[in-house]
Design a protein around this motif. Structure first.
Motif, mmCIF file in Angstrom:
data_model
loop_
_atom_site.group_PDB
_atom_site.id
_atom_site.type_symbol
_atom_site.label_atom_id
_atom_site.label_comp_id
_atom_site.label_asym_id
_atom_site.label_seq_id
_atom_site.Cartn_x
_atom_site.Cartn_y
_atom_site.Cartn_z
ATOM 1 N N ALA A 94 0.894 -1.135 -0.075
ATOM 2 C CA ALA A 94 0.071 0.108 -0.015
ATOM 3 C C ALA A 94 0.990 1.208 0.006
ATOM 4 C CB ALA A 94 -0.908 -0.020 1.264
ATOM 5 N N ALA A 95 1.804 1.210 0.777
ATOM 6 C CA ALA A 95 2.833 2.431 0.904
ATOM 7 C C ALA A 95 3.493 2.742 -0.332
ATOM 8 C CB ALA A 95 3.739 2.100 2.158
ATOM 9 N N LYS A 96 3.843 1.434 -0.903
ATOM 10 C CA LYS A 96 4.581 1.548 -2.196
ATOM 11 C C LYS A 96 3.919 2.230 -3.124
ATOM 12 C CE LYS A 96 7.097 -1.584 -5.476
ATOM 13 N NZ LYS A 96 7.741 -2.924 -5.716
ATOM 14 N N GLU A 97 2.617 1.694 -3.290
ATOM 15 C CA GLU A 97 1.633 2.147 -4.312
ATOM 16 C C GLU A 97 1.561 3.605 -4.299
ATOM 17 O OE1 GLU A 97 -0.113 1.374 -7.995
ATOM 18 O OE2 GLU A 97 0.794 -0.394 -6.741
ATOM 19 N N LEU A 98 1.348 4.147 -3.070
ATOM 20 C CA LEU A 98 1.261 5.563 -2.794
ATOM 21 C C LEU A 98 2.620 6.110 -3.115
ATOM 22 C CD1 LEU A 98 -0.674 5.309 0.654
ATOM 23 C CD2 LEU A 98 -1.757 6.318 -1.580
ATOM 24 N N GLN A 99 3.444 5.863 -2.872
ATOM 25 C CA GLN A 99 4.671 6.256 -3.178
ATOM 26 C C GLN A 99 4.773 6.646 -4.807
ATOM 27 O OE1 GLN A 99 8.482 4.388 -2.270
ATOM 28 N NE2 GLN A 99 9.521 6.075 -1.426
ATOM 29 N N THR A 100 4.813 5.335 -5.384
ATOM 30 C CA THR A 100 4.713 5.346 -6.906
ATOM 31 C C THR A 100 3.953 6.380 -7.565
ATOM 32 O OG1 THR A 100 5.570 3.100 -6.716
ATOM 33 C CG2 THR A 100 4.821 3.955 -8.773
ATOM 34 N N GLY A 101 2.832 6.152 -7.071
ATOM 35 C CA GLY A 101 1.461 7.183 -7.835
ATOM 36 C C GLY A 101 1.794 8.644 -7.411
ATOM 37 N N LEU A 102 2.233 9.032 -6.234
ATOM 38 C CA LEU A 102 2.238 10.503 -6.093
ATOM 39 C C LEU A 102 3.710 10.896 -6.258
ATOM 40 C CD1 LEU A 102 0.913 10.166 -2.252
ATOM 41 C CD2 LEU A 102 -0.109 11.303 -4.090
ATOM 42 N N THR A 103 4.690 10.244 -6.385
ATOM 43 C CA THR A 103 5.832 10.577 -7.084
ATOM 44 C C THR A 103 5.827 10.883 -8.399
ATOM 45 O OG1 THR A 103 7.171 9.552 -5.268
ATOM 46 C CG2 THR A 103 8.448 10.250 -7.392
ATOM 47 N N ALA A 104 5.094 9.959 -9.152
ATOM 48 C CA ALA A 104 4.848 9.957 -10.547
ATOM 49 C C ALA A 104 4.158 11.491 -10.908
ATOM 50 C CB ALA A 104 4.278 8.984 -11.204
ATOM 51 N N MET A 105 3.060 11.439 -9.971
ATOM 52 C CA MET A 105 1.924 12.712 -10.330
ATOM 53 C C MET A 105 2.574 14.053 -10.053
ATOM 54 S SD MET A 105 -1.990 11.098 -9.634
ATOM 55 C CE MET A 105 -1.607 10.183 -8.021
ATOM 56 N N THR A 106 3.346 14.167 -8.963
ATOM 57 C CA THR A 106 3.943 15.296 -8.624
ATOM 58 C C THR A 106 5.171 15.822 -9.027
ATOM 59 O OG1 THR A 106 4.605 14.503 -6.486
ATOM 60 C CG2 THR A 106 2.327 15.217 -6.467
ATOM 61 N N GLY A 107 6.011 14.681 -9.536
ATOM 62 C CA GLY A 107 7.351 14.905 -9.692
ATOM 63 C C GLY A 107 8.329 15.132 -8.588
ATOM 64 N N LYS A 108 7.670 14.939 -7.334
ATOM 65 C CA LYS A 108 8.534 14.903 -5.969
ATOM 66 C C LYS A 108 8.476 13.582 -5.170
ATOM 67 C CE LYS A 108 8.031 19.932 -5.410
ATOM 68 N NZ LYS A 108 7.630 21.301 -4.291
#
Length: 704
Positions: free
Chosen positions: A66-80
């Motif tokens: 769950a944490a990995k998916e959030l990290q992947t998604g948010l990093t990709a969407m925000t660029g940070k």
């Protein structure tokens, strides 16, 4: 140290930029989990400020994913970069993943709450946290305000499953997207990373079970060799909250175990299944249970020994009970009886057995009484087995919906059935309330979808067919959703967030099923004959059994068309409650979409549309085929909003769809014209081929 942090952030930005650029050459692999970089700077900044870290309270494979998916998604969407930490960070906004005993006790429900600077995703079990994490990402992918993500959600169905019809040699029965995902010849030593992406996709829409092999099962899957292969898949799936199930060959004690019989009441047979089940759980500790197709279409079953479906199911249930496993027994049964009506078969065999099944048995019923037709009335089994949990089976693979060539959004099929009222306990006794257990207090609930995935890079052959997989999962979680809302959601996640294009595509999706029905099986025609299940063959009249011919279903003759299921015919309507019968039993008032399901109508009969039967058929077939041209124009209008490769792919498929719509139109009308003896109205262009020429094209197709 600062340099390395700077370098890491730079590399992440480069990776996100590359991912964004690669999105312009989308191959469909990412499904609805694209996580493309958000172009709107204000939205991107708001998300960056809201999610500076992800904190996990506890540890498990599912929580970590769950944490990995959030990290992947948010990093990709925000660029940070969004780091994962063990505890909340003071004075910073973040996401907290936590287990809370106060949440939905089933463990699958979740809560998303705004607590001060943090977004808290909580659930009673780690699977619920995973579902909540995907729900938050789904919300953000639609560029919605963070604060509006708050809320609670729990699934209405306990077992939300895909049924794969995959075979050990790598083929898929009724599969139109390449070969099997499962590389049996490589397993268990080599585990394809794609299995993880499959599990991610399923978890993202709440699917928590998968049957990995065909219901026309090979006993090979019960051998130790294959159980270890299945165990390798289960090892991937469980990390995403997904249990693994097997379809079983009922005669395995005889064919595999060397016994003289597979009689479910024979002590040695029962012992064999008990020992085999123990072996399975020793290899796959969280194994879900068995799916069974028995005494249908030549498959072995308890009736071979004079026993009932309940006898067979209960034998397996007894073996599974110590492990809390379940038996899912399919109600898809019918015999080769020229005097019978296949429509009535499941009701006649299963209703007398109500209350005789073990507690851990679910009877799985197809949405309609025949076989996944483009439009069917709901199965009369629903509402007539109050003491037996009834699961529902939908088909995602387009067996009778144009394979992977035609664009057909199936959510309206699912919704039409789920919202149908059985009246078993008065008005409001919908199929959905039966399936979710709320009407009859079922202890077990199940919704299954026959999977449309395959080895094609884009998973489903036709990229638009991904929406059917997505819609199934969303309905299994919450059947109160609308087909329209799911269409808009899927379009935003998978194709574009441009408002006008989303509206255009969603409208196409919602109309696509009715368009297909009009040029394929209008007014309640059905066509589940043998052969390809694809080519138009309304003339097909030779088979080893009558119910595997086309003429068995449409009953065309010099007088008219349709299957009389009223009291004057097969009386199949008697299997429904009076309130339902009144809707369908009068040809004068029967809704046109179901007319031929229940009535044999004279060719010259004037219908509620104002046209006679023949003219109405011509209108439907021609309008349906012409509507594909409308779909082509609508799709062309959204070109600038869609990935070029995907747009080109669907453009080609729509051209093919129009050609084949004309093929079906001409085949039906030219054949039926031999009975009606009426001309095609002058307002329509005459078919360019004769009936014999159309038959020849079908014969050539079937030679492939």
């Amino acid at each position: 140290m600062k340099f390395f942090t700077w370098l890491r952030n730079l590399l992440l930005l480069i990776a996100a930029t590359i991912a964004h650029l690669n999105a312009s050459a989308d191959d469909g692999y990412r499904l609805w989990l694209k996580y493309d970089r958000i172009r709107n700077e204000a939205t991107r900044t708001a998300y960056s400020n809201s999610f500076r870290y992800i904190a996990i309270s506890g540890s498990s494979d599912i929580l970590n994913n769950a944490a990995k998916e959030l990290q992947t998604g948010l990093t990709a969407m925000t660029g940070k970069e969004i780091p994962v930490v063990k505890a909340p960070v003071k004075n910073q906004n973040g996401i907290i993943l936590t287990i809370s005993a106060g949440d939905d006790a089933s463990g699958d429900g979740y809560s998303i709450q705004m607590q001060g600077a943090n977004t808290v995703i909580s659930a009673a079990k780690d699977a619920g946290v995973l579902y909540g994490s995907f729900a938050l990402l789904r919300h953000l992918q639609q560029h919605l305000p963070v604060e509006k993500a708050a809320g609670q959600s729990s699934p209405k169905i306990q077992l939300r499953m895909l049924n794969h019809w995959d075979n050990p040699e790598g083929t898929i029965e009724r599969g139109y997207a390449g070969g099997s995902l499962w590389k049996w010849y490589e397993l268990p030593e080599t585990v394809d990373p794609r299995y993880t992406d499959y599990a991610r996709a399923n978890a993202s829409i709440g699917i928590n079970g998968t049957v990995v092999n065909n219901v026309n099962a090979s006993a090979r899957f019960l051998t130790a060799e294959y159980l270890h292969k299945v165990a390798a898949l289960a090892g991937v799936f469980r990390k995403y909250g997904i249990k693994t199930y097997l379809s079983i060959h009922f005669a395995a004690p005889k064919t595999l175990g060397g016994l003289k019989t597979s009689d479910p009441l024979d002590p040695e047979v029962r012992k064999w299944w008990t020992e085999k089940t123990k072996e399975i759980y020793s290899i796959i500790p969280d194994f879900g249970g068995f799916l069974v197709k028995a005494n249908s279409e030549g498959e072995p079953g308890p009736q071979d020994y004079g026993r009932t479906h309940a006898d067979g199911a209960n034998m397996l249930a007894e073996a599974l009970a110590p492990f809390k496993g379940v038996v899912i027994w399919r109600a898809f049964v019918y015999k080769a009886d020229p005097k019978a009506d296949r429509f009535k078969a499941a009701y006649e065999e299963f209703v007398p057995l109500d209350g005789k099944f073990a507690k851990n048995v679910i009877v799985q019923v197809k949405n309609g009484p025949i076989d996944f037709q483009p439009r069917e009335p709901f199965s009369p089994l629903f509402g007539n087995m109050p003491q037996t949990p009834l699961g529902i089976e939908f088909q995602l693979t387009q067996e009778y919906l144009g394979f992977a060539t035609h664009w057909v959004y199936e959510a309206p099929i699912f919704k039409e059935c789920l919202d149908a009222d059985t009246y078993v306990k008065g008005k409001g006794s919908t199929v959905a309330r039966i399936v979710d257990g709320s009407l009859h207090d079922y202890p077990l609930t199940c919704m299954a979808g026959v999977a449309n995935t395959g080895s094609d890079r884009n998973w489903t052959g036709n990229p638009m067919a991904q929406a059917n997989w997505y819609a199934f999962g969303r309905f299994a979680w919450d059947h109160t959703l609308t087909a329209e809302a799911i269409a808009q959601e899927w379009t935003q996640l998978s194709l574009t967030t441009e408002t006008k294009s989303v509206a255009t595509i969603s409208n196409m999706m919602l109309r696509s099923r009715d368009i297909y029905v009009d040029y394929n099986t209008p007014l309640g025609l059905s066509r589940p004959w043998t052969g390809s299940h694809y080519a138009p063959e309304p003339w097909q009249n030779r088979s080893s059994r009558p119910d595997w011919t086309a003429i068995y279903y449409h009953r065309a003759d010099s007088l008219g068309l349709g299957f009389d299921r009223t009291a004057d015919g097969s009386n199949a309507l008697a299997q429904y409650r009076p309130e339902v019968r009144r809707t369908w039993d009068n040809a004068e008032t029967c809704p046109l979409p179901y007319l031929f399901w229940f009535h044999h109508i004279p060719w010259s009969k004037k219908l509620s549309s104002g046209r006679n039967l023949w003219d109405e058929l011509c209108h439907r077939f021609y309008t349906g085929a012409d509507s594909v041209l409308w779909m082509q124009k609508q799709w062309a209008a959204v070109k600038t909003s869609i990935d070029p490769d995907i747009h080109a792919d669907i453009t080609g498929r729509l051209i093919k769809q129009h050609k084949e719509a004309i093929w079906w139109r001409d085949a039906w009308l030219l054949y039926l014209q031999t009975f009606s003896k009426q001309p095609i109205p002058a307002i329509y262009p005459k078919p360019e081929r004769t009936l014999e020429e159309v038959k020849n094209t079908v014969n050539i197709y079937l030679m492939r």
